[in-house]
Scaffold this motif. Structure first.
Motif, PDB file in Angstrom:
ATOM      1  N   UNK A  71       0.865  -1.178   0.000  1.00  0.00           N
ATOM      2  CA  UNK A  71       0.000   0.000   0.000  1.00  0.00           C
ATOM      3  C   UNK A  71       0.904   1.232   0.000  1.00  0.00           C
ATOM      4  N   UNK A  72       0.560   2.212  -0.822  1.00  0.00           N
ATOM      5  CA  UNK A  72       1.341   3.444  -0.925  1.00  0.00           C
ATOM      6  C   UNK A  72       2.377   3.428  -2.026  1.00  0.00           C
ATOM      7  N   UNK A  73       2.568   2.276  -2.661  1.00  0.00           N
ATOM      8  CA  UNK A  73       3.502   2.221  -3.777  1.00  0.00           C
ATOM      9  C   UNK A  73       2.765   2.485  -5.079  1.00  0.00           C
ATOM     10  N   UNK A  74       3.517   2.915  -6.086  1.00  0.00           N
ATOM     11  CA  UNK A  74       2.966   3.042  -7.432  1.00  0.00           C
ATOM     12  C   UNK A  74       3.138   1.708  -8.135  1.00  0.00           C
ATOM     13  N   UNK A  75       2.211   1.404  -9.026  1.00  0.00           N
ATOM     14  CA  UNK A  75       2.325   0.220  -9.862  1.00  0.00           C
ATOM     15  C   UNK A  75       2.208   0.680 -11.307  1.00  0.00           C
ATOM     16  N   UNK A  76       3.311   0.568 -12.041  1.00  0.00           N
ATOM     17  CA  UNK A  76       3.329   0.903 -13.465  1.00  0.00           C
ATOM     18  C   UNK A  76       3.041  -0.370 -14.241  1.00  0.00           C
ATOM     19  N   UNK A  77       2.023  -0.328 -15.072  1.00  0.00           N
ATOM     20  CA  UNK A  77       1.647  -1.477 -15.899  1.00  0.00           C
ATOM     21  C   UNK A  77       2.009  -1.180 -17.339  1.00  0.00           C
ATOM     22  N   UNK A  78       2.911  -1.977 -17.880  1.00  0.00           N
ATOM     23  CA  UNK A  78       3.373  -1.817 -19.261  1.00  0.00           C
ATOM     24  C   UNK A  78       2.824  -2.987 -20.070  1.00  0.00           C
ATOM     25  N   UNK A  79       2.010  -2.686 -21.060  1.00  0.00           N
ATOM     26  CA  UNK A  79       1.438  -3.745 -21.895  1.00  0.00           C
ATOM     27  C   UNK A  79       1.912  -3.556 -23.325  1.00  0.00           C
ATOM     28  N   UNK A  86      -4.944 -13.571 -37.050  1.00  0.00           N
ATOM     29  CA  UNK A  86      -5.990 -13.079 -37.950  1.00  0.00           C
ATOM     30  C   UNK A  86      -6.957 -12.165 -37.211  1.00  0.00           C
ATOM     31  N   UNK A  87      -7.451 -12.608 -36.053  1.00  0.00           N
ATOM     32  CA  UNK A  87      -8.383 -11.789 -35.272  1.00  0.00           C
ATOM     33  C   UNK A  87      -7.958 -11.658 -33.812  1.00  0.00           C
ATOM     34  N   UNK A  88      -6.915 -12.362 -33.432  1.00  0.00           N
ATOM     35  CA  UNK A  88      -6.487 -12.330 -32.033  1.00  0.00           C
ATOM     36  C   UNK A  88      -5.083 -11.754 -31.903  1.00  0.00           C
ATOM     37  N   UNK A  89      -4.754 -11.396 -30.687  1.00  0.00           N
ATOM     38  CA  UNK A  89      -3.415 -10.893 -30.396  1.00  0.00           C
ATOM     39  C   UNK A  89      -3.037 -11.280 -28.980  1.00  0.00           C
ATOM     40  N   UNK A  90      -1.751 -11.440 -28.759  1.00  0.00           N
ATOM     41  CA  UNK A  90      -1.209 -11.720 -27.435  1.00  0.00           C
ATOM     42  C   UNK A  90      -0.637 -10.433 -26.877  1.00  0.00           C
ATOM     43  N   UNK A  91      -0.979 -10.172 -25.620  1.00  0.00           N
ATOM     44  CA  UNK A  91      -0.514  -8.962 -24.954  1.00  0.00           C
ATOM     45  C   UNK A  91       0.262  -9.364 -23.703  1.00  0.00           C
ATOM     46  N   UNK A  92       1.517  -8.939 -23.619  1.00  0.00           N
ATOM     47  CA  UNK A  92       2.326  -9.163 -22.423  1.00  0.00           C
ATOM     48  C   UNK A  92       2.172  -7.947 -21.518  1.00  0.00           C
ATOM     49  N   UNK A  93       1.919  -8.199 -20.244  1.00  0.00           N
ATOM     50  CA  UNK A  93       1.770  -7.114 -19.266  1.00  0.00           C
ATOM     51  C   UNK A  93       2.801  -7.320 -18.158  1.00  0.00           C
ATOM     52  N   UNK A  94       3.541  -6.264 -17.876  1.00  0.00           N
ATOM     53  CA  UNK A  94       4.521  -6.278 -16.799  1.00  0.00           C
ATOM     54  C   UNK A  94       4.144  -5.193 -15.801  1.00  0.00           C
ATOM     55  N   UNK A  95       4.148  -5.541 -14.519  1.00  0.00           N
ATOM     56  CA  UNK A  95       3.873  -4.577 -13.457  1.00  0.00           C
ATOM     57  C   UNK A  95       5.150  -4.250 -12.722  1.00  0.00           C
ATOM     58  N   UNK A  96       5.469  -2.964 -12.631  1.00  0.00           N
ATOM     59  CA  UNK A  96       6.682  -2.508 -11.957  1.00  0.00           C
ATOM     60  C   UNK A  96       6.267  -1.679 -10.754  1.00  0.00           C
TER      61      UNK A  96
END
Length: 131
Positions: A71-79, A86-96
């Motif tokens: 609690x009190x920290x920032x969380x940066x989410x990089x996707x 064709x219609x789908x995509x993969x998304x990598x998400x990293x939380x710092x």
């Protein structure tokens, strides 16, 4: 911001959240369900930007919680879009996680989400161009 040949953004999408007490578990750290929700939102935003239309989540793959976020920290989410089909995509998400008083940063979360572009009827629709 850089773009793909068809004008789509290819830079990571970055969102920043402050972790508040109502998002925490009884240990004073970010509740896992809340973390998953934030990660899914970050994946959704990146996929929507790439698809330039509606997307839905088809699957969340392995999610690793490598260190608690206090609690009190920032969380940066990089996707970042890492695969286009064709219609789908993969998304990598990293939380710092970032300590507010020191600025120290550390990777806290990592996951992968499969998103599908859909039309007005909710059926998969083709994406413009592959990465």
């Amino acid at each position: 911001m850089s773009q793909t040949p068809d004008g789509q953004p290819d830079d990571p999408t970055v969102m920043v959240e402050m972790v508040f007490p109502e998002q925490a578990n009884h240990y004073g750290t970010l509740f896992g369900g809340t973390a998953l929700s934030l990660m899914a939102r970050a994946a959704f935003v990146a996929a929507t930007r790439r698809a330039r239309g509606a997307v839905v989540m088809a699957r969340s793959e392995r999610v690793d919680f490598t260190t608690p976020v206090q609690v009190g920290e920032l969380l940066e989410l990089r996707s970042e879009i890492i695969r286009i089909g064709r219609s789908s995509m993969s998304v990598a998400v990293t939380g710092i996680a970032e300590e507010m008083d020191t600025g120290n940063r550390r990777e806290a979360l990592r996951g992968r989400f499969e998103m599908v572009a859909v039309d007005a009827s909710g059926r998969p629709r083709a994406l413009a161009e592959r990465l």
